[in-house]
Design a protein around this motif. Sequence first.
Motif, short mmCIF file in Angstrom:
data_model
loop_
_atom_site.label_atom_id
_atom_site.label_comp_id
_atom_site.label_asym_id
_atom_site.label_seq_id
_atom_site.Cartn_x
_atom_site.Cartn_y
_atom_site.Cartn_z
N GLN A 1 0.84 -1.11 0.13
CA GLN A 1 -0.09 0.20 -0.13
C GLN A 1 0.92 1.20 0.04
O GLN A 1 0.69 2.16 -0.57
N PRO B 1 1.58 6.53 -7.99
CA PRO B 1 0.05 6.44 -8.67
C PRO B 1 0.23 6.11 -9.96
O PRO B 1 -0.75 5.84 -10.77
N ALA C 1 0.99 4.13 -3.03
CA ALA C 1 0.56 5.43 -2.82
C ALA C 1 1.66 6.26 -3.53
O ALA C 1 1.29 7.40 -3.86
N ARG C 2 3.04 5.88 -3.22
CA ARG C 2 4.06 6.53 -3.80
C ARG C 2 4.15 6.59 -5.00
O ARG C 2 4.80 7.48 -5.61
N ARG D 1 -8.07 -2.32 0.81
CA ARG D 1 -7.58 -0.87 1.12
C ARG D 1 -6.54 -0.65 0.00
O ARG D 1 -6.60 0.47 -0.55
N MET E 1 -7.02 2.00 -4.63
CA MET E 1 -6.28 2.76 -5.71
C MET E 1 -6.50 2.27 -7.07
O MET E 1 -6.24 1.19 -7.28
#
Length: 278
Positions: free
Chosen positions: A148, A155, A152-153, A183, A187
């Motif tokens: 995760q 995208p 997130a780093r 979760r 993304m």
Amino acid sequence: MRIDAHQHFWRLAERAGAWPPPELAAIHRDFGPQDLAPLLRASSIDGTVLVQSLPSVAETRALLAQARESGFVRGVVGWVDMKAADAADTIGELARDPLLKGLRPMLQDLPGDDWIADPATAPAAEAMARHGLVFDALVLPRHLRALQVFAARHPGLVIVVDHAAKPLIARGEVQPWRDDLARLAEMPQVHCKVSGLLTEAGDDPRLEQLLPYVQALWTSFGPSRLLWGSDWPVLRLAGDYAGWLATTLELLAAVQPPAGEPERAAVLGANAATLYRL
């Protein structure tokens, strides 16, 4: 078009004692295109994505050569040491081959659950995104939180979770795998393979045993971000090619809401063709 989004080839002589070990008799031999081709024809599979099984750039080059000779491999997911100083250069060089579609570190075999969350992987991840490559994540449930952080780093990097992160199906454990994967699925660049589940389900895998896990994937990712894969020849440890395809179709009919024909077509090939640019 039907695409098997996850299969392997290997030659034992090139593996120097590496997996698979001799006690896994069903897969402890050479496997190549000539072994898989009749299975693809019998199941009306039009092409495959060939995935690395050794942490070796040399193996990646060999797989690219096999792909060109096979007649059915549409793309290769190879390997690069993502923390090497020259990782970005190596990725750029390999990406010149149009059959290279992605890369995967073998995270399940690396020490430490947070290897992929290390900022040292950033230059490689950025190079992958720049060259339009997919990041295949070979992870276990314990790696999902670090994944995760990585996702997130980055995208702009397309990510595919291999084998649904290998949930502990044989033990009937759904949590925390389900919530951690959900979760990650928030993304939009993250996808997931419906593959490798039979070998996680113990000695006698049953539809009702697999359904809660596939339902979790269906709920989290939906039909547009799931890809079917055989994980052949590892699949031979738990079942056969046609049987796993038939089981997948049963599972897609049993999830809620059930998959219609367009959704089945997406999972069984269209999504892989789009994601890997096949």
